[in-house]
Scaffold this motif. Sequence first.
Motif, mmCIF file in Angstrom:
data_model
loop_
_atom_site.group_PDB
_atom_site.id
_atom_site.type_symbol
_atom_site.label_atom_id
_atom_site.label_comp_id
_atom_site.label_asym_id
_atom_site.label_seq_id
_atom_site.Cartn_x
_atom_site.Cartn_y
_atom_site.Cartn_z
ATOM 1 N N ASP A 189 -19.768 3.048 -43.093
ATOM 2 C CA ASP A 189 -18.531 2.279 -43.201
ATOM 3 C C ASP A 189 -17.312 3.169 -42.956
ATOM 4 O O ASP A 189 -16.361 2.760 -42.281
ATOM 5 C CB ASP A 189 -18.448 1.607 -44.575
ATOM 6 C CG ASP A 189 -19.608 0.647 -44.777
ATOM 7 O OD1 ASP A 189 -19.979 -0.014 -43.795
ATOM 8 O OD2 ASP A 189 -20.148 0.581 -45.891
ATOM 9 N N TYR A 190 -17.353 4.382 -43.498
ATOM 10 C CA TYR A 190 -16.283 5.345 -43.178
ATOM 11 C C TYR A 190 -16.196 5.543 -41.660
ATOM 12 O O TYR A 190 -15.116 5.529 -41.065
ATOM 13 C CB TYR A 190 -16.564 6.700 -43.831
ATOM 14 C CG TYR A 190 -15.913 6.906 -45.171
ATOM 15 C CD1 TYR A 190 -14.530 6.831 -45.310
ATOM 16 C CD2 TYR A 190 -16.669 7.208 -46.297
ATOM 17 C CE1 TYR A 190 -13.931 7.045 -46.535
ATOM 18 C CE2 TYR A 190 -16.078 7.418 -47.528
ATOM 19 C CZ TYR A 190 -14.699 7.335 -47.644
ATOM 20 O OH TYR A 190 -14.106 7.542 -48.854
ATOM 21 N N TRP A 193 -14.685 2.418 -39.841
ATOM 22 C CA TRP A 193 -13.251 2.149 -40.015
ATOM 23 C C TRP A 193 -12.390 3.275 -39.485
ATOM 24 O O TRP A 193 -11.299 3.034 -38.957
ATOM 25 C CB TRP A 193 -12.946 1.807 -41.478
ATOM 26 C CG TRP A 193 -13.536 0.480 -41.816
ATOM 27 C CD1 TRP A 193 -14.643 0.241 -42.578
ATOM 28 C CD2 TRP A 193 -13.108 -0.793 -41.329
ATOM 29 N NE1 TRP A 193 -14.925 -1.101 -42.610
ATOM 30 C CE2 TRP A 193 -14.000 -1.764 -41.853
ATOM 31 C CE3 TRP A 193 -12.065 -1.228 -40.512
ATOM 32 C CZ2 TRP A 193 -13.868 -3.121 -41.575
ATOM 33 C CZ3 TRP A 193 -11.935 -2.589 -40.243
ATOM 34 C CH2 TRP A 193 -12.830 -3.515 -40.775
ATOM 35 N N GLN A 196 -12.455 2.557 -35.796
ATOM 36 C CA GLN A 196 -11.805 1.293 -35.452
ATOM 37 C C GLN A 196 -10.279 1.437 -35.509
ATOM 38 O O GLN A 196 -9.569 1.064 -34.575
ATOM 39 C CB GLN A 196 -12.291 0.209 -36.431
ATOM 40 C CG GLN A 196 -11.878 -1.194 -36.063
ATOM 41 C CD GLN A 196 -12.545 -1.697 -34.798
ATOM 42 O OE1 GLN A 196 -12.184 -1.294 -33.695
ATOM 43 N NE2 GLN A 196 -13.520 -2.565 -34.928
ATOM 44 N N ILE A 197 -9.787 2.014 -36.608
ATOM 45 C CA ILE A 197 -8.335 2.137 -36.794
ATOM 46 C C ILE A 197 -7.738 3.083 -35.744
ATOM 47 O O ILE A 197 -6.750 2.762 -35.080
ATOM 48 C CB ILE A 197 -8.026 2.669 -38.212
ATOM 49 C CG1 ILE A 197 -8.588 1.723 -39.263
ATOM 50 C CG2 ILE A 197 -6.540 2.916 -38.387
ATOM 51 C CD1 ILE A 197 -7.698 0.636 -39.694
ATOM 52 N N THR A 255 -19.834 -4.074 -37.823
ATOM 53 C CA THR A 255 -19.202 -4.436 -39.090
ATOM 54 C C THR A 255 -19.734 -5.774 -39.592
ATOM 55 O O THR A 255 -20.064 -5.926 -40.766
ATOM 56 C CB THR A 255 -17.675 -4.535 -38.910
ATOM 57 O OG1 THR A 255 -17.215 -3.354 -38.262
ATOM 58 C CG2 THR A 255 -16.971 -4.692 -40.237
ATOM 59 N N ALA A 605 -8.453 0.329 -44.715
ATOM 60 C CA ALA A 605 -9.758 0.809 -44.291
ATOM 61 C C ALA A 605 -10.530 1.401 -45.466
ATOM 62 O O ALA A 605 -11.722 1.146 -45.646
ATOM 63 C CB ALA A 605 -9.593 1.856 -43.188
ATOM 64 N N MET A 608 -11.851 -1.338 -47.472
ATOM 65 C CA MET A 608 -12.999 -1.984 -46.825
ATOM 66 C C MET A 608 -14.260 -1.164 -47.082
ATOM 67 O O MET A 608 -15.333 -1.709 -47.341
ATOM 68 C CB MET A 608 -12.770 -2.102 -45.312
ATOM 69 C CG MET A 608 -11.836 -3.215 -44.875
ATOM 70 S SD MET A 608 -12.306 -4.862 -45.403
ATOM 71 C CE MET A 608 -13.491 -5.343 -44.182
ATOM 72 N N VAL A 609 -14.138 0.160 -46.982
ATOM 73 C CA VAL A 609 -15.301 1.021 -47.189
ATOM 74 C C VAL A 609 -15.874 0.828 -48.585
ATOM 75 O O VAL A 609 -17.083 0.730 -48.772
ATOM 76 C CB VAL A 609 -14.910 2.497 -46.965
ATOM 77 C CG1 VAL A 609 -16.013 3.429 -47.437
ATOM 78 C CG2 VAL A 609 -14.581 2.748 -45.505
ATOM 79 N N VAL A 616 -7.666 -4.502 -49.847
ATOM 80 C CA VAL A 616 -7.796 -4.947 -48.455
ATOM 81 C C VAL A 616 -6.675 -5.934 -48.131
ATOM 82 O O VAL A 616 -5.960 -5.802 -47.130
ATOM 83 C CB VAL A 616 -9.177 -5.603 -48.216
ATOM 84 C CG1 VAL A 616 -9.223 -6.289 -46.860
ATOM 85 C CG2 VAL A 616 -10.284 -4.568 -48.339
#
Lengths: 653, 204
Positions: A189-190, A193, A196-197, A255, A605, A608-609, A616
Amino acid sequence: MTMLGRLTFAALEQGPIVFAAQMLVLFGALGVAALITYLKRWKWLWNEYLTSLDAKKIGIMYLVVAAVMLVRGGIDALMMRAQQAVAVGNNAGYLPPEHFAQVFTGHGVIMIFFVAMPLMFGIMNVILPVMLGTRDVAYPFLNSVSFYLFTAGAALVMASLVIGQFATTGWTAYPPLSELAYSPGVGVDYYIWALQISGIGTLLAGINFIVTILKKRAPGMSLMKMPMYAWTVLGSMMLVVTAFPVLTATLGLLTLDRYLGMHFFTAGGGGNMMMYVNLFWAWGHPEVYILVLPAFGVFSEVVATFSGKRLFGYTSMVIATMAITILSWLVWLHHFFTMGAGADVNAFFGIMTMIIAIPTGVKIFNWLFTMYRGRVRFTTPMRWFLGFVALFTIGGMAGVLMAVPPADFELHESLFLVAHFHTMIVSGVLFGDFAALAYWFPKVFGFTLSEKWGIRAFWAWTVGFMLAFIPLYVLGFMGATRRLDHYPAGLGWNPLFIVAGVGALVIASGVVCQAIQLYVSIRDRRKNRDLTGDPWDGRTLEWSTPSPVPFYNFARTPIVAIRDPFWAVKYGLAPQTPENDYLSIELPRGSGLGLVIGGAAFAFAFAMVWHIWWLVMLGALVMLGALFVRFLDEDTESIISADTLRRFDTATV
Amino acid sequence: MTRDLLVPSVQVTVPPFTERREITLLGFWIYLLSDAIIFACLFATYAVLHVNTFGGPGARDLFSLPYVLLETFVLLVSSFTAGLGALAAYRGNARQVLGWFSVTLLLGLAFLSLEAHEFVGLVAGGHGPAQSGFLSSYFTLVGTHGLHVALGSFWMLFMLIAVYLRGLTETNVRRLTMLSLFWHFLDVIWIFIFTIVYLLPFIK
């Protein structure tokens, strides 16, 4: 459901090696903050850099982040080399497999996304608008947002070192390993994101620079009169706006698999993991050229300047650049010939891969012909170029070898491959960026870098690189695969791994040389001041400005009649073009909203992780709110009058 | 060495500085291109995964063509009214702008309600996005389009307020131009969704 989602204190307790890294990150950050406080520089930092919309300042910030991340990625590399030098036979090495996997994943992600990319964008921001004879990029505020989104991604990777884990999947994060079933922790997940960012930031920057090049050039500078660097950036940014959406979509699908239980790439439920691999490399291969094309542009400028000649074969160089841009979209499958797509598909991609070597070869020969019968000055940037030619040609030939599908079946995922792409990226991209830094440093900071330490750094990097990677080519032939945390004794691999480890140390000494170079150069800055604005006998428009470039770049808009306009006028080869009169100009006012958006993106982010849903929502709302504030503000420019400009201009000359 | 530098003609025509509107619009076109590529990836994924029903229902079992035709007409008409709104903006007629874009917004919301109704029906019938690769790719492709329509609707609401408060300023006209481009773009995407996702399974 708690306030902090799945974040608990357990995320912080991870054994002694990680503890040392955590302390390093924390005290590093605190140390920098303390230093700024001690020097009473917070206000200066805020006004001059953090809220600046000046591309030159944003470029410097990119370079600072890149330098920090280079050290982080370099430590990862040293840790891997140390592990593989000792983890043989009964010795399990000092890193547990779980940690080793995080280290190689982190190294790949950091070096590609958070070192190579910001170096490229930093140099572009600093120099491209000046080279084009314009005052700024097309969208200064968007530029700031791009930078902060990228930085939010980098910060997320650093946060994963302190809180929780990073992915253990390798930098490509192939499913099904990266799916929830096999990687249930926060690592992937790290990864998702952070990429993605920062990827969205990159995409926005790509749009920005294409429009800058197409719409903001100085009057008279037709496309075919642009410096070669601008052409290569154009090619690279065209790839950014077409390839990064693929990464955005791919990470988005992963995701959805991980967060909503969908079945895009899962092992069951009708998923297709090869879909991920195809999409990933449909982005990943253009990405290689995104990185290397601007470096090619840098070399084109450096070689022409230090050979005292115009670039040989400008038109063929433009054609080669655009050919690479297009062809780089047609080779992605060579990353996984072993998928088993069949002989016809593999043959197509194999042939396309070999064809892309042709425009690259055209470029190499053009540079060599530029040097031919020139008065070559062997400065630091020129040495980086020569090192690049030697190493890049070796690495390129290794690549053509692997483009043969049957050969690739043998070499796939071996250390031969690792050696190949490191040769391409280190010599192609990194050496290009180093050449650019040495070349344009005086233009940005007003004094030249120490040549002595620059040349030492060059030798340490080049020799170290050969020591570190030639053994890997050999090991690849001997059957060593990548990402091994341990291997049996008696294979004869250990001596070669030890040599590679020594090579990594020599490269590290090159980084130390660069740090000393920076220190020595700043110490002696008065002695090495660039008073003329043209320390290298340059050719393009940026050398016509004083060093450092004033915040308005050009007091009067330059008019361009010829390629290499500054050189031509300097030597009387082209008549002085009529100069514009001083005119009032509009420059963007500083804005802290980019920082707000980046900070909110980081919070979003991070939340979200760790499944902290309230944060969020908050992060998303702050991002939207900041955008609204910006949209409502119609007064974003400040005007500098013609008189002020004249006064500044005559004072600096 | 220096002789190879050809001296060109000095005739330089100085073009007028490119205006801000032109610069912004070019950037927006490039953004649309990149967004189109995101959709291209989702279409490709759908093309690969639509056969992976994993024992569950396929497209023919789940979709109703007349219903989708209704959605399509609502969206196409909204594109037409958005076009009329943009033309009114160029003429400087703020009242018409408010009128046409309000109609467009209502049609956009109607489309979203129709789509939401369809999605809710599927999930209620046990055919949510987690059931199979096919449904994952279906919900994601169509849902991403729907998300774009929702964001476009928010943007339209924002623009209606902006035009109401500040009139047809240069900034507002520029943004309305981009908004209508965005809206037409979503229409084009929908035509592909309609054809590939909904129509093709019934032709085969």
